[in-house]
Motif scaffolding. Structure first.
Motif, PDB file in Angstrom:
ATOM      1  N   ASP A  20      -9.489   0.242   2.447  1.00  0.00           N
ATOM      2  CA  ASP A  20      -8.307   0.942   1.958  1.00  0.00           C
ATOM      3  C   ASP A  20      -8.350   2.379   2.433  1.00  0.00           C
ATOM      4  OD1 ASP A  20      -7.235  -1.217   0.643  1.00  0.00           O
ATOM      5  OD2 ASP A  20      -8.307  -0.793  -1.218  1.00  0.00           O
ATOM      6  N   GLY A  21      -7.220   2.853   2.847  1.00  0.00           N
ATOM      7  CA  GLY A  21      -7.120   4.223   3.309  1.00  0.00           C
ATOM      8  C   GLY A  21      -5.744   4.770   2.980  1.00  0.00           C
ATOM      9  N   PRO A  22      -5.346   5.849   3.609  1.00  0.00           N
ATOM     10  CA  PRO A  22      -4.071   6.485   3.275  1.00  0.00           C
ATOM     11  C   PRO A  22      -2.850   5.628   3.618  1.00  0.00           C
ATOM     12  CG  PRO A  22      -5.065   7.538   5.181  1.00  0.00           C
ATOM     13  CD  PRO A  22      -6.075   6.564   4.628  1.00  0.00           C
ATOM     14  N   PHE A  23      -2.998   4.599   4.424  1.00  0.00           N
ATOM     15  CA  PHE A  23      -1.869   3.766   4.835  1.00  0.00           C
ATOM     16  C   PHE A  23      -1.991   2.351   4.294  1.00  0.00           C
ATOM     17  CE2 PHE A  23      -2.566   6.943   8.182  1.00  0.00           C
ATOM     18  CZ  PHE A  23      -1.396   7.659   8.031  1.00  0.00           C
ATOM     19  N   GLU A  24      -2.500   2.179   3.094  1.00  0.00           N
ATOM     20  CA  GLU A  24      -2.718   0.888   2.422  1.00  0.00           C
ATOM     21  C   GLU A  24      -3.925   0.151   2.967  1.00  0.00           C
ATOM     22  OE1 GLU A  24       0.166  -2.131   1.358  1.00  0.00           O
ATOM     23  OE2 GLU A  24       1.700  -0.585   1.505  1.00  0.00           O
ATOM     24  N   GLY A  25      -4.147   0.186   4.244  1.00  0.00           N
ATOM     25  CA  GLY A  25      -5.290  -0.471   4.842  1.00  0.00           C
ATOM     26  C   GLY A  25      -5.567   0.170   6.179  1.00  0.00           C
ATOM     27  N   GLU A  26      -6.785   0.213   6.535  1.00  0.00           N
ATOM     28  CA  GLU A  26      -7.161   0.726   7.844  1.00  0.00           C
ATOM     29  C   GLU A  26      -8.040  -0.313   8.501  1.00  0.00           C
ATOM     30  OE1 GLU A  26      -9.076   4.480   7.333  1.00  0.00           O
ATOM     31  OE2 GLU A  26      -7.233   5.487   6.749  1.00  0.00           O
ATOM     32  N   PHE A  27      -7.900  -0.459   9.787  1.00  0.00           N
ATOM     33  CA  PHE A  27      -8.676  -1.436  10.526  1.00  0.00           C
ATOM     34  C   PHE A  27      -9.083  -0.807  11.839  1.00  0.00           C
ATOM     35  CE2 PHE A  27      -9.272  -4.905  13.502  1.00  0.00           C
ATOM     36  CZ  PHE A  27     -10.100  -5.727  12.776  1.00  0.00           C
TER      37      PHE A  27
ATOM     38  N   GLY B 134      -4.201  -3.845  16.104  1.00  0.00           N
ATOM     39  CA  GLY B 134      -2.920  -3.903  15.400  1.00  0.00           C
ATOM     40  C   GLY B 134      -2.601  -5.304  14.920  1.00  0.00           C
ATOM     41  N   GLY B 135      -2.875  -6.290  15.753  1.00  0.00           N
ATOM     42  CA  GLY B 135      -2.643  -7.678  15.366  1.00  0.00           C
ATOM     43  C   GLY B 135      -3.515  -8.113  14.209  1.00  0.00           C
ATOM     44  N   GLN B 136      -4.777  -7.729  14.249  1.00  0.00           N
ATOM     45  CA  GLN B 136      -5.694  -8.097  13.160  1.00  0.00           C
ATOM     46  C   GLN B 136      -5.282  -7.447  11.849  1.00  0.00           C
ATOM     47  OE1 GLN B 136      -8.393 -10.313  13.122  1.00  0.00           O
ATOM     48  NE2 GLN B 136      -7.407 -10.887  15.028  1.00  0.00           N
ATOM     49  N   LEU B 137      -4.853  -6.192  11.906  1.00  0.00           N
ATOM     50  CA  LEU B 137      -4.382  -5.523  10.694  1.00  0.00           C
ATOM     51  C   LEU B 137      -3.147  -6.226  10.163  1.00  0.00           C
ATOM     52  CD1 LEU B 137      -4.615  -3.224   8.639  1.00  0.00           C
ATOM     53  CD2 LEU B 137      -3.216  -1.842  10.176  1.00  0.00           C
TER      54      LEU B 137
END
Length: 82
Positions: free
Chosen positions: A24-31, A61-64
């Motif tokens: 979890d990060g500032p954009f709901e999720g980070e990958f 981007g696809g995995q996120l």
């Protein structure tokens, strides 16, 4: 003797492309994805091959996106500008 073509995941594994983190990060999720700079992935100047940099961004981007996909739906990356 029949040989099988490697899968995309196997090709990525051969060059060392792998997930680095998901949290979890500032954009709901980070990958993040990582790939070591090795002789297999550099161009004639010794720098990381540009197409692989684009591929790394596309795969990340696809995995996120897959993390937020609704059950029973599918997705694909359709456009990439680097």
């Amino acid at each position: 003797d029949e040989t099988t073509e490697p899968s995309l995941a196997e090709l990525f594994a051969q060059i060392g492309m792998r997930p680095a983190s998901f949290h979890d990060g500032p954009f709901e999720g980070e990958f993040a994805m990582t790939m070591p700079v090795s002789p297999q992935v550099v161009n004639t100047s010794g720098a990381l091959q540009g197409g692989l940099i684009a591929t790394l961004a596309d795969v990340a981007g696809g995995q996120l996106g897959l993390e937020y996909l609704r059950p029973g739906t599918a997705m694909t990356t359709a456009d990439l500008a680097i």
